[in-house]
Design a protein around this motif. Sequence first.
Motif, mmCIF file in Angstrom:
data_model
loop_
_atom_site.group_PDB
_atom_site.id
_atom_site.type_symbol
_atom_site.label_atom_id
_atom_site.label_comp_id
_atom_site.label_asym_id
_atom_site.label_seq_id
_atom_site.Cartn_x
_atom_site.Cartn_y
_atom_site.Cartn_z
ATOM 1 N N GLY A 28 15.513 48.732 61.123
ATOM 2 C CA GLY A 28 16.090 48.780 62.465
ATOM 3 C C GLY A 28 15.042 48.993 63.536
ATOM 4 O O GLY A 28 15.062 48.346 64.581
ATOM 5 N N ARG A 29 14.120 49.910 63.263
ATOM 6 C CA ARG A 29 13.056 50.184 64.237
ATOM 7 C C ARG A 29 12.160 48.973 64.427
ATOM 8 O O ARG A 29 11.777 48.638 65.549
ATOM 9 C CB ARG A 29 12.231 51.382 63.783
ATOM 10 C CG ARG A 29 12.981 52.689 63.898
ATOM 11 C CD ARG A 29 12.169 53.835 63.362
ATOM 12 N NE ARG A 29 12.876 55.097 63.542
ATOM 13 C CZ ARG A 29 12.476 56.248 63.050
ATOM 14 N NH1 ARG A 29 11.353 56.311 62.345
ATOM 15 N NH2 ARG A 29 13.169 57.342 63.263
ATOM 16 N N LEU A 30 11.809 48.322 63.329
ATOM 17 C CA LEU A 30 10.984 47.117 63.439
ATOM 18 C C LEU A 30 11.721 46.030 64.216
ATOM 19 O O LEU A 30 11.123 45.329 65.030
ATOM 20 C CB LEU A 30 10.570 46.617 62.052
ATOM 21 C CG LEU A 30 9.544 47.478 61.322
ATOM 22 C CD1 LEU A 30 9.421 47.044 59.862
ATOM 23 C CD2 LEU A 30 8.193 47.420 62.007
ATOM 24 N N GLY A 31 13.020 45.902 63.972
ATOM 25 C CA GLY A 31 13.823 44.920 64.700
ATOM 26 C C GLY A 31 13.796 45.181 66.200
ATOM 27 O O GLY A 31 13.664 44.256 66.997
ATOM 28 N N GLU A 32 13.890 46.464 66.579
ATOM 29 C CA GLU A 32 13.810 46.827 67.995
ATOM 30 C C GLU A 32 12.445 46.478 68.586
ATOM 31 O O GLU A 32 12.334 46.216 69.781
ATOM 32 C CB GLU A 32 14.073 48.315 68.171
ATOM 33 C CG GLU A 32 15.509 48.716 67.933
ATOM 34 C CD GLU A 32 15.715 50.216 68.038
ATOM 35 O OE1 GLU A 32 15.015 50.854 68.850
ATOM 36 O OE2 GLU A 32 16.562 50.739 67.302
ATOM 37 N N LEU A 40 5.767 50.716 67.071
ATOM 38 C CA LEU A 40 6.717 51.775 66.726
ATOM 39 C C LEU A 40 6.308 53.108 67.336
ATOM 40 O O LEU A 40 7.147 53.856 67.832
ATOM 41 C CB LEU A 40 6.835 51.913 65.206
ATOM 42 C CG LEU A 40 7.428 50.727 64.451
ATOM 43 C CD1 LEU A 40 7.409 50.994 62.954
ATOM 44 C CD2 LEU A 40 8.832 50.410 64.933
ATOM 45 N N LYS A 41 5.030 53.401 67.306
ATOM 46 C CA LYS A 41 4.532 54.673 67.829
ATOM 47 C C LYS A 41 4.776 54.774 69.332
ATOM 48 O O LYS A 41 5.143 55.836 69.827
ATOM 49 C CB LYS A 41 3.037 54.813 67.503
ATOM 50 C CG LYS A 41 2.461 56.166 67.802
ATOM 51 C CD LYS A 41 3.014 57.207 66.859
ATOM 52 C CE LYS A 41 2.319 58.537 67.057
ATOM 53 N NZ LYS A 41 2.934 59.593 66.272
ATOM 54 N N PHE A 42 4.586 53.693 70.055
ATOM 55 C CA PHE A 42 4.812 53.720 71.497
ATOM 56 C C PHE A 42 6.301 53.783 71.822
ATOM 57 O O PHE A 42 6.681 54.341 72.838
ATOM 58 C CB PHE A 42 4.131 52.538 72.181
ATOM 59 C CG PHE A 42 2.681 52.797 72.475
ATOM 60 C CD1 PHE A 42 2.246 53.054 73.768
ATOM 61 C CD2 PHE A 42 1.747 52.808 71.458
ATOM 62 C CE1 PHE A 42 0.905 53.318 74.029
ATOM 63 C CE2 PHE A 42 0.401 53.072 71.712
ATOM 64 C CZ PHE A 42 -0.018 53.332 73.008
#
Length: 101
Positions: free
Chosen positions: A18-22, A43-45
């Motif tokens: 999900g995070r990668l998709g965002e 992802l970190k930002f």
Amino acid sequence: MSDEPISSLPGIGPVTQGRLGEAGIRTVSELKAIGSVEAYRRLKFMLPRQVSLNALYALEAALRGCHWLDLPQDVKMVLQQEAQAIEEAFRRGPVSRCTMC
């Protein structure tokens, strides 16, 4: 390259997917094209307090088809250096492009 979903990689669960998709990374080929370090940077930002060095290890391991604990020590050292550089850039904030500032 593969148009398979990120979830087809080992160690990539629903939260990471999900995070990668965002972050605009939805397929294996997209992750391979940008690499683990750039994916981690995005992802970190996006989620600075929720994304740790282990996320970078997991992304690299997924691309290599192994568990993050099986990454060679020299690879982990390079990833640690990359993560530190990203952390420092995050703390500095955006770069001003203004030549009059």
